[in-house]
Design a protein around this motif. Structure first.
Motif, PDB file in Angstrom:
ATOM      1  N   CYS A 176       0.807  -1.229   0.000  1.00  0.00           N
ATOM      2  CA  CYS A 176       0.000   0.000   0.000  1.00  0.00           C
ATOM      3  C   CYS A 176       0.840   1.280   0.000  1.00  0.00           C
ATOM      4  O   CYS A 176       0.496   2.249  -0.672  1.00  0.00           O
ATOM      5  CB  CYS A 176      -0.924   0.040   1.218  1.00  0.00           C
ATOM      6  SG  CYS A 176      -2.205  -1.219   1.230  1.00  0.00           S
ATOM      7  N   LEU A 205      -2.323   4.460  -1.119  1.00  0.00           N
ATOM      8  CA  LEU A 205      -3.252   5.066  -0.164  1.00  0.00           C
ATOM      9  C   LEU A 205      -3.487   6.513  -0.570  1.00  0.00           C
ATOM     10  O   LEU A 205      -2.625   7.145  -1.185  1.00  0.00           O
ATOM     11  CB  LEU A 205      -2.660   5.038   1.251  1.00  0.00           C
ATOM     12  CG  LEU A 205      -2.500   3.685   1.934  1.00  0.00           C
ATOM     13  CD1 LEU A 205      -1.795   3.869   3.278  1.00  0.00           C
ATOM     14  CD2 LEU A 205      -3.843   3.020   2.151  1.00  0.00           C
ATOM     15  N   ILE A 282      -1.197  11.248   7.187  1.00  0.00           N
ATOM     16  CA  ILE A 282      -2.620  11.114   7.500  1.00  0.00           C
ATOM     17  C   ILE A 282      -3.368  10.905   6.186  1.00  0.00           C
ATOM     18  O   ILE A 282      -3.203  11.686   5.233  1.00  0.00           O
ATOM     19  CB  ILE A 282      -3.141  12.368   8.225  1.00  0.00           C
ATOM     20  CG1 ILE A 282      -2.305  12.636   9.494  1.00  0.00           C
ATOM     21  CG2 ILE A 282      -4.620  12.215   8.580  1.00  0.00           C
ATOM     22  CD1 ILE A 282      -2.545  13.983  10.125  1.00  0.00           C
ATOM     23  N   ASP A 283      -4.195   9.839   6.128  1.00  0.00           N
ATOM     24  CA  ASP A 283      -4.929   9.593   4.885  1.00  0.00           C
ATOM     25  C   ASP A 283      -6.315  10.229   4.939  1.00  0.00           C
ATOM     26  O   ASP A 283      -6.689  10.867   5.934  1.00  0.00           O
ATOM     27  CB  ASP A 283      -4.987   8.092   4.566  1.00  0.00           C
ATOM     28  CG  ASP A 283      -5.862   7.308   5.549  1.00  0.00           C
ATOM     29  OD1 ASP A 283      -6.630   7.932   6.317  1.00  0.00           O
ATOM     30  OD2 ASP A 283      -5.769   6.068   5.548  1.00  0.00           O
ATOM     31  N   ASP A 285      -9.134   8.994   5.367  1.00  0.00           N
ATOM     32  CA  ASP A 285      -9.994   8.449   6.421  1.00  0.00           C
ATOM     33  C   ASP A 285      -9.480   8.804   7.802  1.00  0.00           C
ATOM     34  O   ASP A 285      -9.892   8.202   8.805  1.00  0.00           O
ATOM     35  CB  ASP A 285     -10.082   6.922   6.278  1.00  0.00           C
ATOM     36  CG  ASP A 285     -10.738   6.513   4.963  1.00  0.00           C
ATOM     37  OD1 ASP A 285     -11.703   7.195   4.559  1.00  0.00           O
ATOM     38  OD2 ASP A 285     -10.271   5.534   4.343  1.00  0.00           O
ATOM     39  N   ALA A 286      -8.547   9.763   7.878  1.00  0.00           N
ATOM     40  CA  ALA A 286      -7.968  10.262   9.135  1.00  0.00           C
ATOM     41  C   ALA A 286      -7.127   9.217   9.863  1.00  0.00           C
ATOM     42  O   ALA A 286      -6.853   9.354  11.048  1.00  0.00           O
ATOM     43  CB  ALA A 286      -9.052  10.808  10.058  1.00  0.00           C
ATOM     44  N   ARG A 287      -6.719   8.183   9.165  1.00  0.00           N
ATOM     45  CA  ARG A 287      -5.802   7.214   9.769  1.00  0.00           C
ATOM     46  C   ARG A 287      -4.386   7.783   9.719  1.00  0.00           C
ATOM     47  O   ARG A 287      -4.004   8.424   8.751  1.00  0.00           O
ATOM     48  CB  ARG A 287      -5.874   5.876   9.029  1.00  0.00           C
ATOM     49  CG  ARG A 287      -7.177   5.132   9.289  1.00  0.00           C
ATOM     50  CD  ARG A 287      -7.256   3.848   8.500  1.00  0.00           C
ATOM     51  NE  ARG A 287      -7.276   4.119   7.063  1.00  0.00           N
ATOM     52  CZ  ARG A 287      -7.740   3.264   6.158  1.00  0.00           C
ATOM     53  NH1 ARG A 287      -8.192   2.080   6.533  1.00  0.00           N
ATOM     54  NH2 ARG A 287      -7.712   3.582   4.871  1.00  0.00           N
ATOM     55  N   ARG A 288      -3.626   7.517  10.786  1.00  0.00           N
ATOM     56  CA  ARG A 288      -2.294   8.090  10.919  1.00  0.00           C
ATOM     57  C   ARG A 288      -1.236   6.989  10.803  1.00  0.00           C
ATOM     58  O   ARG A 288      -1.366   5.922  11.405  1.00  0.00           O
ATOM     59  CB  ARG A 288      -2.144   8.808  12.270  1.00  0.00           C
ATOM     60  CG  ARG A 288      -3.118   9.972  12.423  1.00  0.00           C
ATOM     61  CD  ARG A 288      -3.129  10.483  13.861  1.00  0.00           C
ATOM     62  NE  ARG A 288      -1.882  11.118  14.229  1.00  0.00           N
ATOM     63  CZ  ARG A 288      -1.597  12.397  14.036  1.00  0.00           C
ATOM     64  NH1 ARG A 288      -2.505  13.195  13.463  1.00  0.00           N
ATOM     65  NH2 ARG A 288      -0.447  12.905  14.406  1.00  0.00           N
ATOM     66  N   TYR A 289      -0.195   7.271  10.069  1.00  0.00           N
ATOM     67  CA  TYR A 289       0.939   6.362   9.921  1.00  0.00           C
ATOM     68  C   TYR A 289       2.192   7.151  10.300  1.00  0.00           C
ATOM     69  O   TYR A 289       2.392   8.266   9.810  1.00  0.00           O
ATOM     70  CB  TYR A 289       1.052   5.862   8.475  1.00  0.00           C
ATOM     71  CG  TYR A 289      -0.246   5.329   7.924  1.00  0.00           C
ATOM     72  CD1 TYR A 289      -0.632   4.010   8.121  1.00  0.00           C
ATOM     73  CD2 TYR A 289      -1.106   6.173   7.199  1.00  0.00           C
ATOM     74  CE1 TYR A 289      -1.830   3.528   7.620  1.00  0.00           C
ATOM     75  CE2 TYR A 289      -2.301   5.706   6.695  1.00  0.00           C
ATOM     76  CZ  TYR A 289      -2.668   4.381   6.912  1.00  0.00           C
ATOM     77  OH  TYR A 289      -3.860   3.904   6.423  1.00  0.00           O
TER      78      TYR A 289
END
Length: 301
Positions: A176, A205, A282-283, A285-289
Protein backbone atom coordinates in the motif's frame (compact mmCIF):
# COMPACT_ATOMS: atom_id res chain seq x y z
CA UNK A 1 -4.06 35.14 64.60
CA UNK A 2 -0.96 34.43 62.48
CA UNK A 3 2.41 36.12 62.60
CA UNK A 4 4.73 36.55 59.63
CA UNK A 5 8.37 35.82 60.41
CA UNK A 6 10.55 38.66 59.22
CA UNK A 7 14.23 37.94 58.70
CA UNK A 8 16.51 40.11 60.87
CA UNK A 9 19.11 40.10 58.05
CA UNK A 10 19.26 41.10 54.41
CA UNK A 11 21.70 39.05 52.32
CA UNK A 12 22.91 40.28 48.92
CA UNK A 13 24.82 37.82 46.71
CA UNK A 14 26.63 39.20 43.67
CA UNK A 15 28.85 37.49 41.10
CA UNK A 16 31.99 39.14 39.73
CA UNK A 17 31.27 40.71 36.35
CA UNK A 18 27.58 39.91 36.74
CA UNK A 19 26.42 42.95 34.75
CA UNK A 20 28.60 42.13 31.75
CA UNK A 21 28.47 38.32 31.86
CA UNK A 22 26.46 36.44 29.23
CA UNK A 23 23.04 35.34 30.47
CA UNK A 24 20.54 32.65 29.54
CA UNK A 25 16.77 33.17 29.62
CA UNK A 26 14.98 30.16 31.10
CA UNK A 27 11.39 29.40 32.03
CA UNK A 28 10.32 29.04 35.66
CA UNK A 29 7.88 26.38 36.86
CA UNK A 30 5.12 29.01 36.59
CA UNK A 31 5.93 29.77 32.95
CA UNK A 32 7.67 33.08 33.58
CA UNK A 33 11.15 33.81 32.25
CA UNK A 34 14.25 34.67 34.25
CA UNK A 35 17.82 35.53 33.28
CA UNK A 36 20.65 33.53 34.83
CA UNK A 37 24.41 34.07 34.54
CA UNK A 38 26.08 31.57 32.21
CA UNK A 39 29.14 29.52 33.23
CA UNK A 40 31.26 26.83 31.58
CA UNK A 41 32.83 23.66 32.87
CA UNK A 42 36.09 24.43 34.72
CA UNK A 43 35.30 28.12 35.13
CA UNK A 44 35.91 29.86 38.47
CA UNK A 45 32.85 31.13 40.36
CA UNK A 46 33.54 34.12 42.59
CA UNK A 47 31.84 37.18 43.98
CA UNK A 48 30.75 38.97 47.14
CA UNK A 49 28.23 38.42 49.91
CA UNK A 50 26.96 41.52 51.73
CA UNK A 51 24.98 41.08 54.94
CA UNK A 52 23.00 43.93 56.48
CA UNK A 53 21.04 44.00 59.73
CA UNK A 54 17.53 45.38 59.71
CA UNK A 55 16.64 48.42 61.82
CA UNK A 56 20.31 48.70 62.96
CA UNK A 57 19.82 45.92 65.49
CA UNK A 58 22.64 43.63 66.59
CA UNK A 59 22.26 40.05 65.42
CA UNK A 60 24.14 37.15 66.98
CA UNK A 61 25.06 34.23 64.72
CA UNK A 62 26.84 30.88 64.85
CA UNK A 63 28.80 31.37 61.62
CA UNK A 64 28.39 32.31 57.96
CA UNK A 65 29.14 29.90 55.13
CA UNK A 66 28.69 29.77 51.37
CA UNK A 67 28.20 26.62 49.30
CA UNK A 68 28.30 25.92 45.58
CA UNK A 69 25.91 23.05 44.93
CA UNK A 70 24.96 20.94 41.93
CA UNK A 71 21.66 19.11 42.41
CA UNK A 72 19.37 16.86 40.39
CA UNK A 73 15.73 17.18 41.49
CA UNK A 74 13.31 14.53 40.24
CA UNK A 75 9.56 14.57 40.69
CA UNK A 76 9.07 10.83 40.63
CA UNK A 77 6.79 9.58 43.39
CA UNK A 78 7.60 12.75 45.33
CA UNK A 79 10.35 15.31 44.82
CA UNK A 80 13.82 13.94 45.51
CA UNK A 81 17.04 15.96 45.44
CA UNK A 82 20.53 14.49 45.06
CA UNK A 83 23.71 16.56 45.15
CA UNK A 84 26.47 15.65 42.69
CA UNK A 85 28.55 18.76 43.56
CA UNK A 86 29.10 20.25 47.02
CA UNK A 87 31.78 22.85 47.80
CA UNK A 88 31.84 25.15 50.83
CA UNK A 89 33.76 28.08 52.36
CA UNK A 90 33.38 29.50 55.86
CA UNK A 91 32.96 33.26 55.56
CA UNK A 92 32.74 34.21 59.23
CA UNK A 93 33.19 32.59 62.64
CA UNK A 94 30.43 32.81 65.29
CA UNK A 95 29.94 36.39 66.39
CA UNK A 96 27.75 39.44 66.19
CA UNK A 97 26.65 41.50 63.20
CA UNK A 98 26.23 45.23 63.88
CA UNK A 99 27.00 46.96 60.58
CA UNK A 100 26.89 45.89 56.92
CA UNK A 101 29.69 43.41 56.20
CA UNK A 102 30.97 42.20 52.82
CA UNK A 103 32.72 38.86 52.33
CA UNK A 104 34.61 37.77 49.21
CA UNK A 105 34.31 34.19 48.00
CA UNK A 106 35.95 32.15 45.24
CA UNK A 107 35.46 28.59 44.01
CA UNK A 108 38.37 28.00 41.65
CA UNK A 109 38.23 25.99 38.40
CA UNK A 110 35.02 24.19 39.31
CA UNK A 111 34.27 20.98 37.42
CA UNK A 112 30.68 21.25 36.22
CA UNK A 113 30.22 17.86 34.63
CA UNK A 114 26.59 18.24 33.50
CA UNK A 115 24.62 20.90 31.67
CA UNK A 116 21.79 22.72 33.47
CA UNK A 117 18.32 21.45 32.61
CA UNK A 118 14.69 22.22 33.42
CA UNK A 119 12.26 19.61 32.18
CA UNK A 120 8.84 18.21 33.02
CA UNK A 121 9.83 16.03 35.98
CA UNK A 122 13.56 16.78 36.25
CA UNK A 123 15.61 19.82 37.16
CA UNK A 124 19.42 19.87 37.13
CA UNK A 125 20.62 23.05 38.79
CA UNK A 126 23.76 24.77 40.05
CA UNK A 127 23.35 27.36 42.77
CA UNK A 128 25.14 29.33 45.46
CA UNK A 129 23.73 29.08 48.97
CA UNK A 130 24.62 31.48 51.79
CA UNK A 131 23.66 30.37 55.30
CA UNK A 132 23.83 32.53 58.41
CA UNK A 133 23.46 29.99 61.24
CA UNK A 134 21.46 31.11 64.27
CA UNK A 135 20.12 29.52 67.46
CA UNK A 136 16.63 30.20 66.16
CA UNK A 137 16.00 29.99 62.42
CA UNK A 138 18.89 30.09 59.95
CA UNK A 139 18.84 32.88 57.36
CA UNK A 140 19.44 31.53 53.84
CA UNK A 141 19.92 33.17 50.45
CA UNK A 142 20.30 31.29 47.16
CA UNK A 143 21.36 32.31 43.66
CA UNK A 144 21.13 29.98 40.66
CA UNK A 145 23.70 29.76 37.85
CA UNK A 146 23.24 28.24 34.40
CA UNK A 147 25.87 25.90 32.95
CA UNK A 148 26.51 24.93 29.33
CA UNK A 149 28.57 21.90 28.35
CA UNK A 150 30.26 22.36 24.97
CA UNK A 151 31.44 19.58 22.65
CA UNK A 152 33.84 19.83 19.75
CA UNK A 153 32.61 18.15 16.58
CA UNK A 154 35.29 15.93 15.10
CA UNK A 155 35.58 12.63 13.30
CA UNK A 156 35.81 10.69 16.56
CA UNK A 157 32.70 11.90 18.32
CA UNK A 158 30.48 13.30 15.58
CA UNK A 159 29.18 12.26 12.21
CA UNK A 160 29.32 15.95 11.28
CA UNK A 161 32.70 15.22 9.70
CA UNK A 162 31.17 12.50 7.51
CA UNK A 163 28.75 14.26 5.11
CA UNK A 164 28.46 11.19 2.88
CA UNK A 165 26.90 9.12 5.68
CA UNK A 166 23.12 9.09 5.35
CA UNK A 167 20.31 7.81 7.54
CA UNK A 168 17.18 6.25 6.07
CA UNK A 169 13.83 5.98 7.81
CA UNK A 170 11.22 3.78 6.12
CA UNK A 171 7.46 4.14 6.48
CA UNK A 172 5.74 1.18 4.91
CA UNK A 173 2.49 -0.74 4.72
CA UNK A 174 2.74 -3.89 2.64
CA UNK A 175 1.47 -3.40 -0.93
CA UNK A 176 0.00 0.00 0.00
CA UNK A 177 2.69 2.48 0.95
CA UNK A 178 6.47 2.74 0.90
CA UNK A 179 8.23 5.97 1.75
CA UNK A 180 11.89 6.66 2.48
CA UNK A 181 12.98 9.66 4.54
CA UNK A 182 16.69 10.16 3.99
CA UNK A 183 18.78 12.68 5.92
CA UNK A 184 22.49 13.40 6.01
CA UNK A 185 23.55 12.28 9.52
CA UNK A 186 22.21 11.39 12.95
CA UNK A 187 24.26 13.78 15.10
CA UNK A 188 23.69 17.55 15.01
CA UNK A 189 24.72 20.63 16.91
CA UNK A 190 21.88 22.74 18.34
CA UNK A 191 22.56 25.34 15.62
CA UNK A 192 22.73 22.84 12.77
CA UNK A 193 20.45 22.23 9.77
CA UNK A 194 18.82 18.89 9.01
CA UNK A 195 19.00 18.39 5.26
CA UNK A 196 17.17 15.50 3.66
CA UNK A 197 14.50 14.34 1.26
CA UNK A 198 11.44 12.14 1.18
CA UNK A 199 10.96 9.58 -1.62
CA UNK A 200 7.58 8.12 -2.47
CA UNK A 201 8.38 4.62 -3.76
CA UNK A 202 4.86 3.18 -3.57
CA UNK A 203 1.61 5.10 -3.01
CA UNK A 204 -1.69 3.23 -3.08
CA UNK A 205 -3.25 5.07 -0.16
CA UNK A 206 -4.95 8.43 -0.51
CA UNK A 207 -2.52 10.51 1.56
CA UNK A 208 -4.02 13.81 2.55
CA UNK A 209 -1.38 15.37 4.79
CA UNK A 210 2.20 14.81 5.95
CA UNK A 211 4.16 16.49 8.73
CA UNK A 212 7.55 16.28 10.44
CA UNK A 213 7.94 16.84 14.18
CA UNK A 214 10.76 17.21 16.67
CA UNK A 215 9.93 15.38 19.89
CA UNK A 216 11.85 15.43 23.19
CA UNK A 217 11.42 12.40 25.44
CA UNK A 218 12.40 12.78 29.10
CA UNK A 219 12.82 9.68 31.27
CA UNK A 220 13.54 9.71 34.98
CA UNK A 221 13.78 7.13 37.74
CA UNK A 222 14.32 3.41 37.53
CA UNK A 223 11.93 0.55 36.88
CA UNK A 224 9.31 -0.15 38.12
CA UNK A 225 8.80 3.54 39.05
CA UNK A 226 10.24 5.04 35.87
CA UNK A 227 8.42 8.02 34.37
CA UNK A 228 8.55 9.09 30.74
CA UNK A 229 7.17 12.25 29.13
CA UNK A 230 7.18 13.34 25.50
CA UNK A 231 6.94 16.94 24.33
CA UNK A 232 6.52 18.14 20.76
CA UNK A 233 9.02 20.97 20.27
CA UNK A 234 8.22 21.80 16.66
CA UNK A 235 5.82 20.61 13.95
CA UNK A 236 6.12 21.28 10.20
CA UNK A 237 3.72 20.62 7.41
CA UNK A 238 5.65 18.95 4.61
CA UNK A 239 2.85 18.22 2.18
CA UNK A 240 -0.84 18.98 1.79
CA UNK A 241 -2.36 16.87 -0.94
CA UNK A 242 -1.89 13.50 -2.57
CA UNK A 243 1.65 12.50 -3.62
CA UNK A 244 2.42 10.25 -6.57
CA UNK A 245 4.91 7.46 -6.99
CA UNK A 246 8.39 8.72 -7.77
CA UNK A 247 7.81 12.12 -6.21
CA UNK A 248 10.59 13.63 -4.05
CA UNK A 249 10.16 16.32 -1.39
CA UNK A 250 13.31 18.14 -0.16
CA UNK A 251 13.61 18.81 3.58
CA UNK A 252 15.58 21.63 5.19
CA UNK A 253 15.02 22.00 8.93
CA UNK A 254 16.89 24.75 10.83
CA UNK A 255 17.36 23.73 14.48
CA UNK A 256 18.65 27.06 15.78
CA UNK A 257 15.23 28.62 16.34
CA UNK A 258 13.86 25.99 18.73
CA UNK A 259 14.10 25.35 22.45
CA UNK A 260 16.31 22.27 22.14
CA UNK A 261 18.60 20.64 24.69
CA UNK A 262 21.55 18.31 24.13
CA UNK A 263 21.01 14.57 24.39
CA UNK A 264 21.45 13.43 28.01
CA UNK A 265 22.16 9.75 28.58
CA UNK A 266 21.59 8.35 32.08
CA UNK A 267 22.82 11.49 33.84
CA UNK A 268 24.11 10.48 37.28
CA UNK A 269 21.83 7.42 36.91
CA UNK A 270 18.85 9.76 37.40
CA UNK A 271 17.46 10.79 34.02
CA UNK A 272 17.83 10.85 30.24
CA UNK A 273 16.52 13.10 27.47
CA UNK A 274 16.39 12.07 23.82
CA UNK A 275 15.22 13.86 20.67
CA UNK A 276 13.35 12.18 17.82
CA UNK A 277 12.39 13.07 14.28
CA UNK A 278 8.81 11.91 13.78
CA UNK A 279 7.28 11.57 10.31
CA UNK A 280 3.47 11.45 10.30
CA UNK A 281 1.15 10.72 7.36
CA UNK A 282 -2.62 11.11 7.50
CA UNK A 283 -4.93 9.59 4.88
CA UNK A 284 -8.41 10.69 3.78
CA UNK A 285 -9.99 8.45 6.42
CA UNK A 286 -7.97 10.26 9.13
CA UNK A 287 -5.80 7.21 9.77
CA UNK A 288 -2.29 8.09 10.92
CA UNK A 289 0.94 6.36 9.92
CA UNK A 290 4.16 7.37 11.61
CA UNK A 291 7.78 6.46 12.17
CA UNK A 292 10.31 7.91 14.60
CA UNK A 293 14.09 8.01 14.48
CA UNK A 294 16.43 9.35 17.16
CA UNK A 295 18.92 12.13 16.46
CA UNK A 296 21.79 13.00 18.81
CA UNK A 297 22.08 16.68 19.75
CA UNK A 298 25.11 18.46 21.21
CA UNK A 299 26.12 22.03 21.96
CA UNK A 300 29.07 23.62 20.19
CA UNK A 301 30.58 27.04 20.85
Amino acid sequence: MSFMFKSPLDIELRLDGEDSRETVEVKTAKGRKEKLSLYKDGETVKGQVTIRTRDNKKVEHLGVRIQLLGTIETNNDGIQADDFLSLAHELASPGELKHPETFQFEFRNVEKQYESYRGTNVRLRYYLKVTVSRKSADVIREKELWVYQYQVANSKDSTAALPTTTVKMDVGIEDCLHIEFEYSKNKYSLKDVIVGRIYFLLVRLKIKHMELSLIRRETCGAAPHQMSNSETLARFEIMDGAPVRGETIPIRLFLGGFDLTPTYKDINKKFSTRTFLSLVLIDEDARRYFKQSEIILYRDE
